[in-house]
Design a protein around this motif. Sequence first.
Motif, PDB file in Angstrom:
ATOM      1  N   ALA A 198     -15.952   8.982  68.256  1.00 53.85           N
ATOM      2  CA  ALA A 198     -17.029   9.295  67.324  1.00 53.85           C
ATOM      3  C   ALA A 198     -18.243   8.453  67.713  1.00 53.85           C
ATOM      4  CB  ALA A 198     -16.604   8.978  65.890  1.00 53.85           C
ATOM      5  N   LEU A 199     -19.411   9.072  67.813  1.00 55.35           N
ATOM      6  CA  LEU A 199     -20.601   8.369  68.243  1.00 55.35           C
ATOM      7  C   LEU A 199     -20.885   7.159  67.367  1.00 55.35           C
ATOM      8  CD1 LEU A 199     -23.063  11.276  69.162  1.00 55.35           C
ATOM      9  CD2 LEU A 199     -21.774   9.788  70.713  1.00 55.35           C
ATOM     10  N   ARG A 200     -21.207   6.040  68.019  1.00 56.34           N
ATOM     11  CA  ARG A 200     -21.559   4.781  67.360  1.00 56.34           C
ATOM     12  C   ARG A 200     -20.441   4.239  66.473  1.00 56.34           C
ATOM     13  NH1 ARG A 200     -26.490   3.043  68.254  1.00 56.34           N
ATOM     14  NH2 ARG A 200     -26.416   1.556  66.526  1.00 56.34           N
ATOM     15  N   HIS A 201     -19.217   4.560  66.805  1.00 52.87           N
ATOM     16  CA  HIS A 201     -18.052   4.046  66.084  1.00 52.87           C
ATOM     17  C   HIS A 201     -16.962   3.674  67.087  1.00 52.87           C
ATOM     18  CE1 HIS A 201     -20.072   6.069  62.752  1.00 52.87           C
ATOM     19  NE2 HIS A 201     -19.294   5.383  61.912  1.00 52.87           N
ATOM     20  N   VAL A 202     -16.162   2.681  66.749  1.00 49.19           N
ATOM     21  CA  VAL A 202     -15.008   2.296  67.561  1.00 49.19           C
ATOM     22  C   VAL A 202     -13.762   2.789  66.858  1.00 49.19           C
ATOM     23  CG1 VAL A 202     -13.656   0.360  68.442  1.00 49.19           C
ATOM     24  CG2 VAL A 202     -16.152   0.309  68.595  1.00 49.19           C
ATOM     25  N   ASP A 203     -12.993   3.593  67.566  1.00 50.90           N
ATOM     26  CA  ASP A 203     -11.844   4.270  66.993  1.00 50.90           C
ATOM     27  C   ASP A 203     -10.634   3.346  66.855  1.00 50.90           C
ATOM     28  OD1 ASP A 203      -9.248   6.225  67.737  1.00 50.90           O
ATOM     29  OD2 ASP A 203     -10.678   7.049  66.301  1.00 50.90           O
ATOM     30  N   GLU A 204      -9.771   3.678  65.902  1.00 50.50           N
ATOM     31  CA  GLU A 204      -8.559   2.884  65.660  1.00 50.50           C
ATOM     32  C   GLU A 204      -7.684   2.783  66.900  1.00 50.50           C
ATOM     33  OE1 GLU A 204      -4.718   2.776  62.587  1.00 50.50           O
ATOM     34  OE2 GLU A 204      -6.070   4.505  62.608  1.00 50.50           O
ATOM     35  N   ALA A 205      -7.581   3.869  67.675  1.00 53.01           N
ATOM     36  CA  ALA A 205      -6.737   3.869  68.867  1.00 53.01           C
ATOM     37  C   ALA A 205      -7.193   2.816  69.873  1.00 53.01           C
ATOM     38  CB  ALA A 205      -6.738   5.249  69.514  1.00 53.01           C
ATOM     39  N   VAL A 206      -8.494   2.548  69.919  1.00 53.69           N
ATOM     40  CA  VAL A 206      -9.020   1.551  70.849  1.00 53.69           C
ATOM     41  C   VAL A 206      -8.579   0.150  70.432  1.00 53.69           C
ATOM     42  CG1 VAL A 206     -11.110   0.539  71.831  1.00 53.69           C
ATOM     43  CG2 VAL A 206     -10.983   3.001  71.421  1.00 53.69           C
ATOM     44  N   THR A 207      -8.576  -0.117  69.137  1.00 57.59           N
ATOM     45  CA  THR A 207      -8.125  -1.427  68.680  1.00 57.59           C
ATOM     46  C   THR A 207      -6.633  -1.597  68.930  1.00 57.59           C
ATOM     47  OG1 THR A 207      -7.691  -0.661  66.417  1.00 57.59           O
ATOM     48  CG2 THR A 207      -9.894  -1.498  66.888  1.00 57.59           C
ATOM     49  N   ASP A 208      -5.890  -0.497  68.921  1.00 59.07           N
ATOM     50  CA  ASP A 208      -4.465  -0.553  69.218  1.00 59.07           C
ATOM     51  C   ASP A 208      -4.250  -0.985  70.658  1.00 59.07           C
ATOM     52  OD1 ASP A 208      -1.677  -0.148  68.791  1.00 59.07           O
ATOM     53  OD2 ASP A 208      -1.827   1.751  69.836  1.00 59.07           O
ATOM     54  N   LEU A 209      -4.993  -0.368  71.589  1.00 60.10           N
ATOM     55  CA  LEU A 209      -4.921  -0.759  72.997  1.00 60.10           C
ATOM     56  C   LEU A 209      -5.382  -2.204  73.175  1.00 60.10           C
ATOM     57  CD1 LEU A 209      -4.807  -0.293  76.094  1.00 60.10           C
ATOM     58  CD2 LEU A 209      -7.126   0.592  75.922  1.00 60.10           C
ATOM     59  N   PHE A 210      -6.502  -2.534  72.571  1.00 59.28           N
ATOM     60  CA  PHE A 210      -7.091  -3.854  72.722  1.00 59.28           C
ATOM     61  C   PHE A 210      -6.151  -4.935  72.194  1.00 59.28           C
ATOM     62  CE2 PHE A 210     -10.002  -7.312  71.747  1.00 59.28           C
ATOM     63  CZ  PHE A 210     -10.842  -7.310  72.845  1.00 59.28           C
ATOM     64  N   ASP A 211      -5.486  -4.640  71.079  1.00 55.80           N
ATOM     65  CA  ASP A 211      -4.577  -5.594  70.467  1.00 55.80           C
ATOM     66  C   ASP A 211      -3.376  -5.897  71.363  1.00 55.80           C
ATOM     67  OD1 ASP A 211      -3.656  -7.143  68.113  1.00 55.80           O
ATOM     68  OD2 ASP A 211      -2.054  -5.645  68.063  1.00 55.80           O
ATOM     69  N   ARG A 212      -3.045  -4.944  72.260  1.00 49.44           N
ATOM     70  CA  ARG A 212      -1.873  -5.115  73.114  1.00 49.44           C
ATOM     71  C   ARG A 212      -2.194  -5.603  74.517  1.00 49.44           C
ATOM     72  NH1 ARG A 212       1.284   0.324  72.967  1.00 49.44           N
ATOM     73  NH2 ARG A 212      -0.496   1.235  71.912  1.00 49.44           N
ATOM     74  N   LEU A 213      -3.457  -5.842  74.820  1.00 46.43           N
ATOM     75  CA  LEU A 213      -3.817  -6.230  76.189  1.00 46.43           C
ATOM     76  C   LEU A 213      -3.081  -7.477  76.651  1.00 46.43           C
ATOM     77  CD1 LEU A 213      -7.667  -5.628  76.369  1.00 46.43           C
ATOM     78  CD2 LEU A 213      -5.869  -4.383  77.535  1.00 46.43           C
ATOM     79  N   GLU A 214      -2.935  -8.454  75.764  1.00 50.90           N
ATOM     80  CA  GLU A 214      -2.277  -9.701  76.135  1.00 50.90           C
ATOM     81  C   GLU A 214      -0.766  -9.635  75.949  1.00 50.90           C
ATOM     82  OE1 GLU A 214      -4.156 -12.690  73.792  1.00 50.90           O
ATOM     83  OE2 GLU A 214      -5.743 -13.009  75.249  1.00 50.90           O
ATOM     84  N   LYS A 215      -0.266  -8.570  75.338  1.00 53.12           N
ATOM     85  CA  LYS A 215       1.153  -8.503  74.999  1.00 53.12           C
ATOM     86  C   LYS A 215       1.934  -7.692  76.026  1.00 53.12           C
ATOM     87  CE  LYS A 215      -0.132  -8.833  70.141  1.00 53.12           C
ATOM     88  NZ  LYS A 215      -0.147  -8.181  68.835  1.00 53.12           N
TER      89      LYS A 215
END
Length: 221
Positions: free
Chosen positions: A204-221
């Motif tokens: 969605a334009l000018r918004h960060v989607d929930e799925a992105v935070t899911d990926l981001f949250d797992r980068l170190e895991k």
Amino acid sequence: MENEFLNKVEDNAAVRAWSEKLQLEKGDSLTEGYVSELQEFTRVNTAQNELQELRDIWAHWDEEAKQSFYQSYGDISYLLDIKVDKHLFRAMVRFWNAAYKCFTFGKVDLVPTIEEYTALLRCPKVQVKKAYAKVLNGQTFTKKLMNISGMSEPWVAARIQQKGDSKCIPWENLRDLVLAHPDERKRIDIFALSIYGLVIFPKALRHVDEAVTDLFDRLEK
């Protein structure tokens, strides 16, 4: 500069070979007898997020902050200056195979893998042999944003919006945190999250989607 580029190409070739070998060993993920066909018609929306605010923030960071960002998130900041060729994009979409999630040219399937992106963008947080992981105790969108931003639950909950079938957080809220958060580490993390949400995986334009935070949250895991 030339040597650095060649090193990236060599790294990319190595992970591509590893990825192809693994795919051959594991086999196809689709059901037996399935015939993959390209779509006869595809609608393309080439609308893009305006990235000037992200570029301005990056330009005003000192060298120490930029080096800290590189160490954690590799070269993804360079994506802010890449111009998308819309005509090429429209042409390539004709060959996008929705079933295999790749481009199909005749009998050849082609798509950059997570491992190749890792090599090209030098993303140290993504471990090549651990790119795919299962979430045992998935957190809510609110909890993930709280962990990434360091903000309170009421602050986060008040800013979450529903866009279509998914939840999002407006870029304006993240921008304000990047500009004013007292913790430099959090400013860097939120800036990286914004690049992932607005540039790499926009929905969605000018918004960060929930799925992105899911990926981001797992980068170190």
